[in-house]
Design an enzyme around this catalytic site. Structure first.
Site, PDB file in Angstrom:
ATOM      1  N   PRO A 185     -11.249 -90.084  10.387  1.00 56.20           N
ATOM      2  CA  PRO A 185     -12.471 -90.795  10.632  1.00 56.20           C
ATOM      3  C   PRO A 185     -13.016 -91.116   9.348  1.00 56.20           C
ATOM      4  O   PRO A 185     -13.443 -90.283   8.379  1.00 56.20           O
ATOM      5  CB  PRO A 185     -13.379 -89.986  11.401  1.00 56.20           C
ATOM      6  CG  PRO A 185     -13.106 -88.331  11.155  1.00 56.20           C
ATOM      7  CD  PRO A 185     -11.499 -88.693  10.857  1.00 56.20           C
TER       8      PRO A 185
ATOM      9  N   ALA B 248     -16.350 -93.729   7.654  1.00 54.37           N
ATOM     10  CA  ALA B 248     -17.378 -94.550   7.839  1.00 54.37           C
ATOM     11  C   ALA B 248     -17.364 -95.970   7.433  1.00 54.37           C
ATOM     12  O   ALA B 248     -16.701 -96.272   6.426  1.00 54.37           O
ATOM     13  CB  ALA B 248     -18.593 -93.815   7.438  1.00 54.37           C
TER      14      ALA B 248
ATOM     15  N   SER C 252     -14.884 -92.745  13.424  1.00 56.11           N
ATOM     16  CA  SER C 252     -15.922 -92.079  12.685  1.00 56.11           C
ATOM     17  C   SER C 252     -17.044 -92.505  13.743  1.00 56.11           C
ATOM     18  O   SER C 252     -17.539 -93.636  14.378  1.00 56.11           O
ATOM     19  CB  SER C 252     -16.451 -92.762  11.189  1.00 56.11           C
ATOM     20  OG  SER C 252     -17.690 -92.406  10.890  1.00 56.11           O
TER      21      SER C 252
ATOM     22  N   HIS D 260     -12.848 -82.859   3.664  1.00 56.07           N
ATOM     23  CA  HIS D 260     -13.438 -84.013   3.877  1.00 56.07           C
ATOM     24  C   HIS D 260     -13.031 -85.204   2.474  1.00 56.07           C
ATOM     25  O   HIS D 260     -13.627 -86.082   1.832  1.00 56.07           O
ATOM     26  CB  HIS D 260     -15.161 -83.774   3.488  1.00 56.07           C
ATOM     27  CG  HIS D 260     -15.997 -84.969   4.301  1.00 56.07           C
ATOM     28  ND1 HIS D 260     -16.405 -84.438   5.689  1.00 56.07           N
ATOM     29  CD2 HIS D 260     -16.537 -86.204   4.322  1.00 56.07           C
ATOM     30  CE1 HIS D 260     -17.086 -85.242   6.193  1.00 56.07           C
ATOM     31  NE2 HIS D 260     -17.306 -86.385   5.338  1.00 56.07           N
TER      32      HIS D 260
ATOM     33  N   ARG E   4     -15.161 -84.763  -0.699  1.00 51.45           N
ATOM     34  CA  ARG E   4     -16.388 -85.476  -0.601  1.00 51.45           C
ATOM     35  C   ARG E   4     -17.400 -84.486  -0.503  1.00 51.45           C
ATOM     36  O   ARG E   4     -18.789 -85.176  -0.388  1.00 51.45           O
ATOM     37  CB  ARG E   4     -16.290 -86.610   0.288  1.00 51.45           C
ATOM     38  CG  ARG E   4     -15.270 -87.576   0.060  1.00 51.45           C
ATOM     39  CD  ARG E   4     -14.809 -88.634   1.235  1.00 51.45           C
ATOM     40  NE  ARG E   4     -16.244 -89.573   1.401  1.00 51.45           N
ATOM     41  CZ  ARG E   4     -16.273 -90.550   0.630  1.00 51.45           C
ATOM     42  NH1 ARG E   4     -15.436 -90.919  -0.433  1.00 51.45           N
ATOM     43  NH2 ARG E   4     -17.400 -91.337   1.073  1.00 51.45           N
TER      44      ARG E   4
ATOM     45  N   ASP F 157      -5.796 -82.702   6.572  1.00 53.16           N
ATOM     46  CA  ASP F 157      -6.222 -84.129   5.873  1.00 53.16           C
ATOM     47  C   ASP F 157      -6.536 -83.683   4.346  1.00 53.16           C
ATOM     48  O   ASP F 157      -6.583 -82.547   4.061  1.00 53.16           O
ATOM     49  CB  ASP F 157      -7.034 -85.118   6.474  1.00 53.16           C
ATOM     50  CG  ASP F 157      -8.345 -84.711   6.336  1.00 53.16           C
ATOM     51  OD1 ASP F 157      -8.942 -83.898   5.629  1.00 53.16           O
ATOM     52  OD2 ASP F 157      -9.221 -85.552   7.241  1.00 53.16           O
TER      53      ASP F 157
ATOM     54  N   GLY G 109      -6.051 -85.637   0.608  1.00 58.08           N
ATOM     55  CA  GLY G 109      -4.939 -85.844  -0.613  1.00 58.08           C
ATOM     56  C   GLY G 109      -3.920 -86.190  -0.297  1.00 58.08           C
ATOM     57  O   GLY G 109      -2.863 -86.423  -1.149  1.00 58.08           O
TER      58      GLY G 109
ATOM     59  N   ARG H 201      -0.897 -88.726  -0.145  1.00 54.81           N
ATOM     60  CA  ARG H 201      -0.892 -90.167  -0.548  1.00 54.81           C
ATOM     61  C   ARG H 201       0.692 -90.469  -0.491  1.00 54.81           C
ATOM     62  O   ARG H 201       1.127 -91.768  -0.798  1.00 54.81           O
ATOM     63  CB  ARG H 201      -1.116 -90.213  -2.167  1.00 54.81           C
ATOM     64  CG  ARG H 201      -2.406 -89.508  -2.502  1.00 54.81           C
ATOM     65  CD  ARG H 201      -3.720 -90.600  -1.983  1.00 54.81           C
ATOM     66  NE  ARG H 201      -4.720 -90.191  -2.698  1.00 54.81           N
ATOM     67  CZ  ARG H 201      -5.828 -89.722  -1.675  1.00 54.81           C
ATOM     68  NH1 ARG H 201      -5.518 -89.599  -0.433  1.00 54.81           N
ATOM     69  NH2 ARG H 201      -6.992 -89.155  -1.988  1.00 54.81           N
TER      70      ARG H 201
ATOM     71  N   ARG I 294      -8.605 -92.174   2.773  1.00 51.64           N
ATOM     72  CA  ARG I 294      -8.688 -93.198   1.668  1.00 51.64           C
ATOM     73  C   ARG I 294      -7.646 -94.119   1.951  1.00 51.64           C
ATOM     74  O   ARG I 294      -7.893 -95.447   1.511  1.00 51.64           O
ATOM     75  CB  ARG I 294      -8.806 -92.534   0.494  1.00 51.64           C
ATOM     76  CG  ARG I 294     -10.142 -91.994  -0.025  1.00 51.64           C
ATOM     77  CD  ARG I 294     -10.289 -91.623  -1.295  1.00 51.64           C
ATOM     78  NE  ARG I 294     -11.522 -90.518  -1.557  1.00 51.64           N
ATOM     79  CZ  ARG I 294     -11.781 -89.546  -1.527  1.00 51.64           C
ATOM     80  NH1 ARG I 294     -10.668 -88.728  -0.746  1.00 51.64           N
ATOM     81  NH2 ARG I 294     -12.701 -88.813  -1.545  1.00 51.64           N
TER      82      ARG I 294
END
Ligand code: FMN
Ligand SMILES: CCCCCCC(=O)C(=O)O
Length: 360
Positions: free
Chosen positions: A86, A88, A115, A252, A255, A283, A285, A287, A307
């Site tokens: 999720p 935002a 989210s 997160h 974050r 979750d 990191g 990539r 991301r």
């Protein structure tokens, strides 16, 4: 060549390319909000670095003519064990917002968690994918009626993901420096249809505790309940005791609290407690497709990206997902794994500070 058969965009060959593309396209305020995190970004960087500390140990002479990446989440089949975390406010990156992200999840057959702070309604987003598993992330808000309202509008979701790492928001320097603010016309249709952005009730309830909250949620919902943001073995034990359906090891995406360990290291510590008792996902990191294989080898059954999907909104979320699938397939073929269940801890070693590789 067989591995190259599925042509991707030559300008965007990996998630790092997607990040670069998104970063030049977005206004600085939103780019930094997406890309960065709190304080010195120690955890954000360690999340990625941890994947590099674990090394893949390929098995030779396995017939990998046919690779099966399929898996399942909430009892529903997915094309590979990846989902969208999720995140935002997708309309900050693309006018179609979560509808665009959801379309990409549906086209590639993966899961998606929406989210609470989505900028499209749950119903509009989930209408894009009738066969994929959706979940709704929720925070317990100060106004419990708003929290429940959010749950009631679940639009075909199979699970609730209760975020437990955000009693308050982390101190994100970029937001102070850039004087971060939302566009005046931005709305959160899943929590605000009967409340105002300015109401205190829409903010997190920092006094929430699980012993009270989980029975309250069970009384009000028949969906699976997962905890998102677990970082300690004793909290895994608590989740098992309270009968939770699943856990996402998450910080997160680095974050929230800067200085917490990388999720891959936490997964290694927590998996022996969780395995066989509660579903375990991760979750933060991720990539590359090889990162997914490392998390699976450490006993996660599902991985999520935050991301990477948001960066995709600038160039193509579907492209980002396909890149990760292609990389996972190549990793499995080269490591000698024909199916997801073949991936186990025998495929990993960890590089120790003294330079010696240690078996797990
Ligand atoms: C822009 C952005 C917004 C986010 N919003 C939420 C949110 O509303 N709720 C939540 O539980 N997590 C949120 N997260 C955290 C993600 O769900 C996820 O844990 C994190 O992004 C995973 O790390 P990654 O970005 O390195 O993949 C957000 C992350 C980002 C990058
Ligand atoms: C008051 C809106 C807060 C949205 C927070 C989204 C989030 O979790 C993030 O990491 O950013």
């Amino acid at each position: 060549m067989a591995n190259r058969a599925e042509e991707l965009d030559p300008d965007v060959c990996c998630i790092d390319d997607l990040k670069s593309r998104a970063s030049v396209q977005l206004p600085q305020m939103y780019r930094d909000y997406y890309n960065e995190g709190p304080m010195d970004l120690l955890t954000l960087r360690d999340n990625e670095a941890a994947f590099d500390r674990y090394k893949i140990r390929p098995k030779i002479l396995v017939d990998v003519n046919y690779i099966d990446t399929s898996s399942e989440l909430f009892g529903t089949k997915v094309s590979f064990p990846l989902g969208l975390s999720p995140t935002a406010m997708h309309k900050l990156a693309h006018p179609d917002g979560e509808v665009a992200t959801s379309r990409a999840a549906a086209a590639t057959g993966i899961s998606m968690v929406l989210s609470s702070y989505s900028t499209c309604s749950i119903e509009d987003a989930t209408a894009q994918g009738l066969e994929i598993p959706y979940a709704m992330q929720m925070c317990v808000l100060k106004d419990r009626k708003i929290t429940l309202h959010l749950e009631a509008r679940r639009g075909g979701c199979k699970a609730l993901f209760l975020s437990v790492d955000n009693a308050v928001l982390g101190k994100r320097l970029n937001e102070f420096r850039n004087k971060f603010e939302l566009p005046v016309d931005m709305t959160w249709p899943n929590i605000l249809s009967h409340s105002s952005v300015h109401s205190d009730g829409v903010y997190y309830d920092a006094g929430m505790n699980l012993e009270e909250t989980i029975p309250w949620l069970r009384d009000n919902s028949n969906l699976q309940i997962w905890l998102k943001g677990v970082n300690r073995a004793d909290d895994v034990q608590l989740a098992i005791k309270l009968g939770l359906d699943g856990i996402v090891i998450s910080n997160h995406g680095g974050r929230q609290l800067d200085g917490v360990p990388a999720t891959l290291d936490v997964l290694r510590e927590c998996a022996p407690i969780a395995t066989g008792k509660v579903h375990l996902a991760i979750d933060s990191g991720i990539r590359r497709g090889s990162d997914i294989s490392k998390a699976l080898a450490l006993d996660a059954s599902h991985c999520f990206i935050g991301r990477a999907a948001v960066w995709g909104l600038a160039k193509g979320v579907e492209l980002g997902i396909k890149i990760l699938l292609q990389e996972l397939r190549i990793t499995m073929a080269l490591a000698g794994c024909r199916s997801i269940k073949d991936i186990d801890s025998s495929f990993l070693s960890v590089l120790q500070p003294n330079g010696i590789l240690a078996k797990l």
